[in-house]
Design an enzyme around this catalytic site. Sequence first.
Site, PDB file in Angstrom:
ATOM      1  N   CYS A 112       1.538   0.465  -2.345  1.00  0.00           N
ATOM      2  CA  CYS A 112       0.396  -0.020  -1.601  1.00  0.00           C
ATOM      3  C   CYS A 112      -0.482  -0.842  -2.540  1.00  0.00           C
ATOM      4  O   CYS A 112      -0.043  -1.288  -3.590  1.00  0.00           O
ATOM      5  CB  CYS A 112      -0.403   1.151  -1.039  1.00  0.00           C
ATOM      6  SG  CYS A 112       0.602   2.384  -0.175  1.00  0.00           S
ATOM      7  N   LEU A 157       1.505   0.421   2.567  1.00  0.00           N
ATOM      8  CA  LEU A 157       2.895   0.201   2.953  1.00  0.00           C
ATOM      9  C   LEU A 157       3.498   1.585   3.091  1.00  0.00           C
ATOM     10  O   LEU A 157       3.719   2.287   2.101  1.00  0.00           O
ATOM     11  CB  LEU A 157       3.639  -0.619   1.900  1.00  0.00           C
ATOM     12  CG  LEU A 157       5.118  -0.909   2.166  1.00  0.00           C
ATOM     13  CD1 LEU A 157       5.292  -1.786   3.409  1.00  0.00           C
ATOM     14  CD2 LEU A 157       5.763  -1.577   0.954  1.00  0.00           C
ATOM     15  N   SER A 158       3.763   2.017   4.294  1.00  0.00           N
ATOM     16  CA  SER A 158       4.141   3.409   4.554  1.00  0.00           C
ATOM     17  C   SER A 158       5.568   3.672   4.087  1.00  0.00           C
ATOM     18  O   SER A 158       6.513   3.018   4.544  1.00  0.00           O
ATOM     19  CB  SER A 158       4.015   3.728   6.043  1.00  0.00           C
ATOM     20  OG  SER A 158       2.680   3.511   6.486  1.00  0.00           O
ATOM     21  N   ILE A 159       5.716   4.660   3.188  1.00  0.00           N
ATOM     22  CA  ILE A 159       7.021   5.038   2.646  1.00  0.00           C
ATOM     23  C   ILE A 159       7.299   6.518   2.904  1.00  0.00           C
ATOM     24  O   ILE A 159       8.373   6.890   3.360  1.00  0.00           O
ATOM     25  CB  ILE A 159       7.081   4.769   1.129  1.00  0.00           C
ATOM     26  CG1 ILE A 159       6.757   3.290   0.818  1.00  0.00           C
ATOM     27  CG2 ILE A 159       8.447   5.160   0.567  1.00  0.00           C
ATOM     28  CD1 ILE A 159       7.767   2.306   1.342  1.00  0.00           C
ATOM     29  N   GLY A 165       1.794   3.606  -5.668  1.00  0.00           N
ATOM     30  CA  GLY A 165       2.993   4.031  -6.365  1.00  0.00           C
ATOM     31  C   GLY A 165       3.690   5.181  -5.684  1.00  0.00           C
ATOM     32  O   GLY A 165       3.548   5.399  -4.473  1.00  0.00           O
ATOM     33  N   ASP A 174       2.812  12.010  -0.944  1.00  0.00           N
ATOM     34  CA  ASP A 174       2.627  12.437  -2.329  1.00  0.00           C
ATOM     35  C   ASP A 174       1.193  12.268  -2.812  1.00  0.00           C
ATOM     36  O   ASP A 174       0.784  12.872  -3.802  1.00  0.00           O
ATOM     37  CB  ASP A 174       3.597  11.694  -3.264  1.00  0.00           C
ATOM     38  CG  ASP A 174       3.562  10.181  -3.091  1.00  0.00           C
ATOM     39  OD1 ASP A 174       2.929   9.692  -2.135  1.00  0.00           O
ATOM     40  OD2 ASP A 174       4.192   9.483  -3.904  1.00  0.00           O
ATOM     41  N   SER A 191      16.262  -1.009  -8.549  1.00  0.00           N
ATOM     42  CA  SER A 191      16.694  -2.076  -9.439  1.00  0.00           C
ATOM     43  C   SER A 191      16.891  -1.520 -10.845  1.00  0.00           C
ATOM     44  O   SER A 191      16.560  -0.365 -11.121  1.00  0.00           O
ATOM     45  CB  SER A 191      15.661  -3.208  -9.439  1.00  0.00           C
ATOM     46  OG  SER A 191      16.138  -4.335 -10.130  1.00  0.00           O
TER      47      SER A 191
END
Length: 621
Positions: free
Chosen positions: A2, A48-50, A74, A98, A364
């Site tokens: 985010c 940004l929803s994770i 993060g 989290d 990555s």
Amino acid sequence: MCGFVGFTGQIDNRQQALDAMMDRIVHRGPDMGGSHLTDEVALGFRRLSILDLTEAGAQPMGNEDGSVFVVFNGEIYNFMELRSELEQAGYTFHCNADTEVLVHGYEAWGERLVDRLRGMYAFVVYDARNHRLFGARDIFGIKPFYYYRADGCDGRPATGDFLFGSEIKSFLEHPSFVKAVNHQALRPYLTMQFPATDETFFAGVYKLPPAHCFTYDIATGALNIRRYWECDFSDDNSKTFDQYVDECDRVVHESVDAHRIADVKVGSFLSGGVDSSYIAACLMPDETFSVGFDYKDFNETNYAAELSEKLGVENIRKMITADDFFNALPDIQYHMDEPQSNLSSVPLWYLAKLAAEHVTVVLSGEGADELFAGYSWYEDTREMKTFKRWVPRPVRRVLGRIAEHMPFIKGRNFLLKCAEKPETWYVGQASVFRPDEADAVLKPAYDKGPDAFELCAPVYARVPGFCELSKKQYLDMNMWLPGDILLKADKMCMAHSLELRVPFLDKKVMEFAEHVPARFRINENGNKQVLRHAANRCLPDEWATRPKKGFPVPLKFWLREQKYYDYVKEYFTAPWAEEFFDTKQLMQMLNDHFAGKALNQRKIYTSLTFLVWYKRYFIDE
């Protein structure tokens, strides 16, 4: 993944200013936004929803009585372990995100919270009871953190405002922010291709260094910054090479498992090299993503396609043209916040754009070269090996001291390197202009910053007892990795609302890698030996042993085409370029390259990207 903004102090229309700052970074969090204002502080957040896609995971997030609020960018990969410990201590959780472990973790452990975290993060805790802010950045610098203290100028009194956030561009919307170029930043940038000083290219804006945390007393304005973690490259000779390979494979697989946790779709970047290939083979995603250049031999996506087929996953690819490359530069430099001339930023821009059309999270391979010694600069050439074999080290050290005082002539660097004192010659993975060359092209007002060796000296001074290889790795971990590799990775991906995760840059992987003996990192068989053998457990030989190539870009050829020569010339001859450069010198570099008399593409591009950045922020803004 985010973005956050915030400030202290009293200004008119605080909510309006905060909203404008949040809008500047909406790309970091298009799913939702939130704010929290008190008399002391304003906190803003774009999400940004994770994890936990519901509004229960929204930020700013507070505790039950509102005495602690957090904004956080993060992922905390050990949050379930921390949550269990905190629940046993009596804390109640209301969501599955989290973020909440930071809220209650600060309540339970205070500043010691940072010692318990495993993840990538930048966060700020507002402690209302003690009228202070506490913030931190992860140990590698995966996530960015900037701050600015308004000191007043142009006849205005100092306001005492303290601004902080994930991107500098958000500060432009705050009325106390004074936009100006930092005169100390351009000279080191020309040498190292990335913004290398603690102060950014925006005067008064600073980066919180990796592995550092801070406290800010809102009442007094006192700011205290401290390092909370340090790596230790100390050889552990108690294990055999095969034992190290076994342990490496185990810790990498475990890290990938931790990094795959998400409530959204996860994919993987994939090139032809061992690092991203190893991650993809551990993850086994549904889709991998690759880009190449639509120019002669600069397309290596066939390696990625071939490996994806072997793994049984889909590979999605895009070819980049010269027009694509140059057309993207203004947007890239805007999103970078500061000028940065790593050529791989452009293919990464398009790679992130491609991946974001299919997934929300990608894994990555960044960091493997720094942790496991994968760069060619870490190895001796055949000539160096021969010289070292026949000339004793004390003699080589004497020759090295003599070479330090020699002009930049052929043979000087060879003697410096063979002396095994990287402090005298190694400034990291990128070296563009020599100090004397930068001095020749810069105007006096901007020929003021420290050179690369002056910037590297305090980093080397922290590890005088490290071996030559470990010193180089330590320098790159503290300068090149956060200042270039991770900065562009974060900014290029977040520009497209894509979360990038880097499993090699994990605390547990680091705890393993820092004790691998130097002779197992690099030896007569090549570099990154432990990692390559571990990767070979799930990759074919061709991928496990392939030399590192990075993102090869055909820039030197494009700059000899009239269309792109004219593109650069327009910037080099712009009236405002004369404030910074001797533009005749710039044009001489460009003309010599265009005519085939020299290979100046890196110097040209480093100068160009600064001018593209300046135009975007100070002329077009």
